[in-house]
Design an enzyme around this catalytic site. Sequence first.
Site, PDB file in Angstrom:
ATOM      1  N   LYS A  37      35.554  55.731  32.615  1.00 61.53           N
ATOM      2  CA  LYS A  37      35.188  56.464  31.263  1.00 61.53           C
ATOM      3  C   LYS A  37      33.647  57.152  31.466  1.00 61.53           C
ATOM      4  O   LYS A  37      33.051  57.601  30.375  1.00 61.53           O
ATOM      5  CB  LYS A  37      34.791  55.343  30.320  1.00 61.53           C
ATOM      6  CG  LYS A  37      35.972  54.636  29.821  1.00 61.53           C
ATOM      7  CD  LYS A  37      35.928  53.637  28.865  1.00 61.53           C
ATOM      8  CE  LYS A  37      36.909  52.585  28.816  1.00 61.53           C
ATOM      9  NZ  LYS A  37      36.513  51.293  28.006  1.00 61.53           N
TER      10      LYS A  37
ATOM     11  N   ARG B 262      39.208  44.154  55.536  1.00 65.37           N
ATOM     12  CA  ARG B 262      38.179  43.081  56.263  1.00 65.37           C
ATOM     13  C   ARG B 262      37.052  42.627  55.414  1.00 65.37           C
ATOM     14  O   ARG B 262      36.932  41.697  55.151  1.00 65.37           O
ATOM     15  CB  ARG B 262      37.928  43.723  57.726  1.00 65.37           C
ATOM     16  CG  ARG B 262      38.862  43.574  58.746  1.00 65.37           C
ATOM     17  CD  ARG B 262      38.825  44.665  59.813  1.00 65.37           C
ATOM     18  NE  ARG B 262      39.302  45.945  58.788  1.00 65.37           N
ATOM     19  CZ  ARG B 262      40.582  46.502  58.972  1.00 65.37           C
ATOM     20  NH1 ARG B 262      41.564  45.666  59.631  1.00 65.37           N
ATOM     21  NH2 ARG B 262      40.876  47.570  58.328  1.00 65.37           N
ATOM     22  N   THR B 263      36.163  43.952  55.162  1.00 67.42           N
ATOM     23  CA  THR B 263      34.865  43.741  54.498  1.00 67.42           C
ATOM     24  C   THR B 263      34.993  42.716  53.343  1.00 67.42           C
ATOM     25  O   THR B 263      34.326  41.838  52.915  1.00 67.42           O
ATOM     26  CB  THR B 263      33.955  44.818  54.406  1.00 67.42           C
ATOM     27  OG1 THR B 263      34.166  45.522  55.543  1.00 67.42           O
ATOM     28  CG2 THR B 263      32.717  44.351  53.957  1.00 67.42           C
TER      29      THR B 263
ATOM     30  N   ARG C 112      30.227  48.732  48.405  1.00 64.16           N
ATOM     31  CA  ARG C 112      30.618  49.524  49.197  1.00 64.16           C
ATOM     32  C   ARG C 112      30.680  51.065  48.418  1.00 64.16           C
ATOM     33  O   ARG C 112      31.366  50.903  47.481  1.00 64.16           O
ATOM     34  CB  ARG C 112      32.065  49.105  49.842  1.00 64.16           C
ATOM     35  CG  ARG C 112      32.661  50.488  50.728  1.00 64.16           C
ATOM     36  CD  ARG C 112      33.687  50.212  51.489  1.00 64.16           C
ATOM     37  NE  ARG C 112      33.206  49.360  52.574  1.00 64.16           N
ATOM     38  CZ  ARG C 112      34.074  49.157  53.575  1.00 64.16           C
ATOM     39  NH1 ARG C 112      35.571  49.690  53.673  1.00 64.16           N
ATOM     40  NH2 ARG C 112      33.754  48.428  54.720  1.00 64.16           N
TER      41      ARG C 112
ATOM     42  N   HIS D 162      26.372  50.175  58.215  1.00 61.44           N
ATOM     43  CA  HIS D 162      27.408  49.124  57.807  1.00 61.44           C
ATOM     44  C   HIS D 162      26.839  47.992  58.245  1.00 61.44           C
ATOM     45  O   HIS D 162      27.492  47.315  59.373  1.00 61.44           O
ATOM     46  CB  HIS D 162      28.766  49.672  58.114  1.00 61.44           C
ATOM     47  CG  HIS D 162      29.852  48.552  57.740  1.00 61.44           C
ATOM     48  ND1 HIS D 162      29.534  47.317  57.186  1.00 61.44           N
ATOM     49  CD2 HIS D 162      31.338  48.690  57.805  1.00 61.44           C
ATOM     50  CE1 HIS D 162      30.760  46.953  56.818  1.00 61.44           C
ATOM     51  NE2 HIS D 162      31.744  47.556  57.254  1.00 61.44           N
TER      52      HIS D 162
HETATM   53  N1   CP Z   1      35.444  47.085  59.331  1.00 60.56           N
HETATM   54  C1   CP Z   1      35.751  47.439  58.220  1.00 60.56           C
HETATM   55  O1   CP Z   1      34.828  47.749  57.344  1.00 60.56           O
HETATM   56  O2   CP Z   1      36.907  47.376  57.679  1.00 60.56           O
HETATM   57  P1   CP Z   1      37.502  47.595  56.321  1.00 60.56           P
HETATM   58  O3   CP Z   1      37.336  48.987  55.634  1.00 60.56           O
HETATM   59  O4   CP Z   1      38.938  47.286  56.151  1.00 60.56           O
HETATM   60  O5   CP Z   1      36.390  46.789  55.205  1.00 60.56           O
END
Ligand code: CP
Length: 308
Positions: free
Chosen positions: A86, A58-59, A108, A136
């Site tokens: 590396k 999603r993100t 992320r 998040h």
């Molecule tokens: N909600 C969420 O962060 O989903 P993903 O891990 O698929 O990005």
Amino acid sequence: MGIKNKDLLGLSSLTPDEIHLILETSESFKEVSGRQIKKVPALRGKTVVNLFFEPSTRTRTSFELAAKRLSADVINFSPSTSSIVKGETLLDTARNIESMQADIIVLRHSSPGAAETLSKGVRSSVINAGDGWHEHPTQALLDLFTIKERKKEIQGLTVAIVGDIAHSRVARSNIYALTKLGASVRVIAPPTMIPLHLDRLGVKIFSSLEEGLEGVDVIIMLRLQLERLGRALLPSIREYARLYCLTTTQLQRAKPDVMVMHPGPLNRGVEIAPDIADSQSAVILDQVANGVAVRMGLMYLLSGTGHE
Ligand code: CP
């Protein structure tokens, strides 16, 4: 008025006004995704780099779509096929990407604080797309947007967050944001999944799902973070599901117009019964759709165009 910082690292440091500004700006971008030609020129000439060290559906997709709908150039950087294998560090990698004139880096990472470390080493705006169990922020922003869309006001609502609070960056960001905007927040979890001193964040803590759901307006179910979970925290997944899975019976404790949310991905039958996930009360796919609008609004504000 704009956003004070060049980065979005978490919601603990944002003011209620800044959160409202992001939500209002995002609202104006929502209709773009409903157009036949889903594009506006707001970020034309800007470059957004998605740097994801952990899996995401999603993100990552949502940031890419949001940037493209704003007409930015988008690079999806894959650590596993980069010079990171590396031994190049995160900061050196980001500085090299930045030297090619990246305006926004979306990160992320599994380490709490990774986005903050990166933000200190680069001039580009850094957006935290999830850092370990820390925060998040864009997930919480899209959750707020979805709640506001259905309930109109966040102030005065009672919101229950259920599940593995200790390992959940989604829970942490939502607790910061919901309490700042005047919601009453309950967390419901086994005692082993409640972090120390959580009550200092102004939430009410319940270990019984039945008691915690009594009269709530919104339920946010959390995914059991099997990849971050110490086995010792749970007797078994089946035992957890017996006590904490949201079923039709449990849902009757909440208000009749309760909305059920989940950040995804779902463990169907573990934290949420499949019929609830697919019911009219659930807004799980609305959350995903709103994620694009919220990320458009946020990137627009951070890109500086929002201040012009
Ligand atoms: N909600 C969420 O962060 O989903 P993903 O891990 O698929 O990005």
